[in-house]
Motif scaffolding. Sequence first.
Motif: not given
Length: 205
Positions: A5-10, A42-44, A79-83, A99-103
């Motif tokens: 998953x990539x928020x910028x290019x996906x 990805x981070x974003x 870190x990836x951010x859920x807003x 399992x959720x990591x680095x969010x």
Amino acid sequence: TPYYVNIATGSDSNTCKAIATPCQHIQEAINKAIAGDVIYVTSGTYLFSSNANPNVVTINKNLTISGGWNPDFTSQNGMSTIDGANTNNGILAVSGTVNVENFVVKNSKAYNGGAVYIVNGSFSLTRSTLMNNIATQNGAGIFMDNGTLNLVNSTLSGNTATSGGGGIYVSNNAAGSAFIQNSTIAYNTAGTGGGIRRNNGIYNI
């Protein structure tokens, strides 16, 4: 199977099974994955996308969701951010081993479980931060009905619940249990249990 998953290019029309063709949103990768898969993110910043209910992410199967990856998925250094945009719940975990990591989950809002609502199953949160989330009732950071919560090397800060459990509320039912290790729960606010409220079940800290 790995999913990407990539928020910028996906694009959510991609298969999302290759680094070169990622999904744009986490939920679309979850929908395509099957039990036991790993989703690399990805981070974003990731906002509400396609759910019928007001949850940025809904999980109902065994999955690992690994955030903080760089754009070519060679290094997990962020870190990836859920807003929740002060409107939506961040993560709804319905069932399964998750399992959720680095969010980072922030600015999420719900009646119960602003950042994370655990209906059942086993939910692990590692190297993550829940911050500035709101519950108009209980569990602004984490709310649990049933199941098991594992919180490791994570921070819950600045979360506000009107009733109980500014940081964590466990649980509605006696079968719930929470295991908290090497984590910080600070500067949270609630009517009762600013950091933690134990209604039922077991805490091991």
